[in-house]
Design a protein around this motif. Structure first.
Motif, short mmCIF file in Angstrom:
data_model
loop_
_atom_site.label_atom_id
_atom_site.label_comp_id
_atom_site.label_asym_id
_atom_site.label_seq_id
_atom_site.Cartn_x
_atom_site.Cartn_y
_atom_site.Cartn_z
N UNK A 169 -1.85 -13.25 8.39
CA UNK A 169 -1.19 -12.99 9.60
C UNK A 169 -2.00 -13.57 10.88
N UNK A 170 -3.10 -13.66 10.61
CA UNK A 170 -3.84 -14.34 11.51
C UNK A 170 -4.09 -13.52 12.86
N UNK A 171 -4.57 -12.38 12.37
CA UNK A 171 -4.70 -11.28 13.35
C UNK A 171 -5.98 -10.62 13.07
N UNK A 172 -6.45 -9.93 14.18
CA UNK A 172 -7.51 -8.84 14.25
C UNK A 172 -7.07 -7.14 13.89
N UNK A 173 -5.81 -7.33 14.05
CA UNK A 173 -5.32 -5.70 14.09
C UNK A 173 -5.76 -5.19 12.61
N UNK A 174 -6.09 -3.67 12.82
CA UNK A 174 -6.25 -3.08 11.63
C UNK A 174 -5.11 -2.79 10.83
N UNK A 175 -5.57 -2.51 9.39
CA UNK A 175 -4.34 -2.04 8.37
C UNK A 175 -3.47 -0.99 8.91
N UNK A 176 -4.06 -0.01 9.55
CA UNK A 176 -3.41 1.21 9.94
C UNK A 176 -2.58 0.97 10.94
N UNK A 177 -2.54 -0.05 11.80
CA UNK A 177 -1.44 -0.46 12.87
C UNK A 177 -0.67 -1.48 12.18
N UNK A 178 -0.93 -2.22 11.15
CA UNK A 178 -0.07 -3.32 10.77
C UNK A 178 0.85 -2.67 9.66
N UNK A 227 2.53 -5.10 4.69
CA UNK A 227 1.17 -4.72 4.57
C UNK A 227 1.04 -3.33 4.27
N UNK A 228 0.28 -2.95 3.32
CA UNK A 228 0.05 -1.68 3.10
C UNK A 228 -1.41 -1.32 2.67
N UNK A 229 -1.80 -0.13 2.35
CA UNK A 229 -3.33 0.02 1.84
C UNK A 229 -3.47 -0.62 0.45
N UNK A 230 -4.82 -1.15 0.50
CA UNK A 230 -5.50 -1.50 -0.84
C UNK A 230 -5.48 -0.13 -1.80
N UNK A 231 -4.98 -0.39 -3.08
CA UNK A 231 -5.16 0.73 -4.07
C UNK A 231 -6.50 1.38 -4.12
N UNK A 232 -7.63 0.43 -3.97
CA UNK A 232 -9.19 1.04 -4.04
C UNK A 232 -9.24 1.84 -2.96
N UNK A 233 -8.66 1.75 -1.74
CA UNK A 233 -8.81 2.71 -0.57
C UNK A 233 -8.38 4.02 -0.76
N UNK A 255 -4.60 8.50 2.36
CA UNK A 255 -3.88 7.31 2.25
C UNK A 255 -2.51 7.18 1.32
N UNK A 256 -2.46 8.27 0.41
CA UNK A 256 -1.40 8.32 -0.63
C UNK A 256 -0.19 8.43 0.20
N UNK A 257 0.01 9.31 0.92
CA UNK A 257 1.46 9.40 1.52
C UNK A 257 1.93 8.22 2.37
N UNK A 258 1.21 7.68 3.28
CA UNK A 258 1.55 6.42 3.90
C UNK A 258 1.98 5.36 2.96
N UNK A 259 1.15 5.03 2.00
CA UNK A 259 1.37 4.05 0.99
C UNK A 259 2.71 4.25 0.15
N UNK A 260 2.76 5.57 0.06
CA UNK A 260 4.37 5.71 -0.85
C UNK A 260 5.41 5.44 0.24
#
Ligand code: SF4
Length: 247
Positions: A190-199, A213-219, A226-231
């Protein structure tokens, strides 16, 4: 989202986490879930979010096999020096979803396959929970195809050197949606510097393709919160693919 949806997704992913971490199921206390007040479905947003340039078109003689062969022979950036095997990506040719990660880790570097370590096992479980798999309807690739030393983030010039491969893969695969897992691939695409929590949590139009966009499984494995927002992100993707003409 209904309480039942939340419970079933949470139960499944608890099971997946136990399987990945322990190899057996543990007993967990029952959790309380409630219906969301007003379900919303995110669509490609038009709110000024960063947008990439127009998509390159796939050349008539291009193919996934050709790209993979070029990746394996590539020495266009310093990551070639430390790799055991390059990891072009794998999956079906006309996927419902293209999953894009950051880069190979140790397991991927030794096997030449994407997402095969613990995080990869969780990713497979997450995809399976919404009817997706690399065997039937997904393709999985990374923004850099060679392992960064000590699993560091890839540098901007390394991502740039590798970008043409990803561009060609997207043009050939023409996925119905892209699931971008983690900060690095999301910022790169996306050519952005925004954090994943905002994206995370909403679709962005990526060259005419809905990108979530979502969280990486390792995170997720590191941070249970992070499980709930990933779901919730997975449910958004499932809803999008269930629309007529999407799946
Ligand atoms: S990371 Fe990409 S650009 Fe760098 S050597 Fe590997 S395939 Fe080539």
């Amino acid at each position: 989202m209904t309480a039942e949806d939340k419970r079933s997704i949470s139960d499944f992913l608890d099971l997946a986490e136990d399987a990945v971490r322990l190899g057996y199921r543990t007993e967990r206390r029952p959790r309380a879930f409630s219906d969301d007040a007003a379900p919303t479905r995110a669509g490609p947003r038009g709110d000024g979010a960063p947008r990439p340039a127009e998509a390159p078109r796939a050349g008539a003689d291009d193919s996934l096999e050709r790209i993979a062969a070029e990746v394996c022979a590539c020495a266009s950036c310093r990551l070639a020096q430390g790799r055991t095997r390059a990891v072009p990506g794998e999956g079906v040719e006309r996927p419902s979803v293209l999953v894009v990660g950051e880069g190979p880790g140790a397991d991927e570097d030794s096997s030449g396959r994407p997402f095969v370590g613990k995080a990869g096992q969780l990713l497979d479980k997450m995809l399976l929970s919404i009817g997706l798999s690399r065997e039937t309807n997904c393709f999985i690739a990374n923004v850099v195809k060679c392992r960064p030393p000590n699993n560091r983030d890839p540098e901007a010039d390394e991502v740039g050197a590798c970008a043409a491969f990803m561009d060609r893969q997207i043009a050939l695969l023409s996925p119905r949606a892209i699931l971008s897992v983690g900060r690095v691939p999301t910022q790169a695409l996306l050519k952005t510097s925004e954090g994943i929590g905002r994206l995370r949590g909403r679709f962005v139009d990526y060259r005419g393709i809905p990108l979530l966009p979502t969280y990486h499984p390792s995170a997720i494995l590191r941070d249970e919160n992070l499980k709930r927002p990933a779901w919730e992100d997975l449910k958004l993707l499932r809803d999008l693919l269930s629309e007529p003409g999407r799946s």
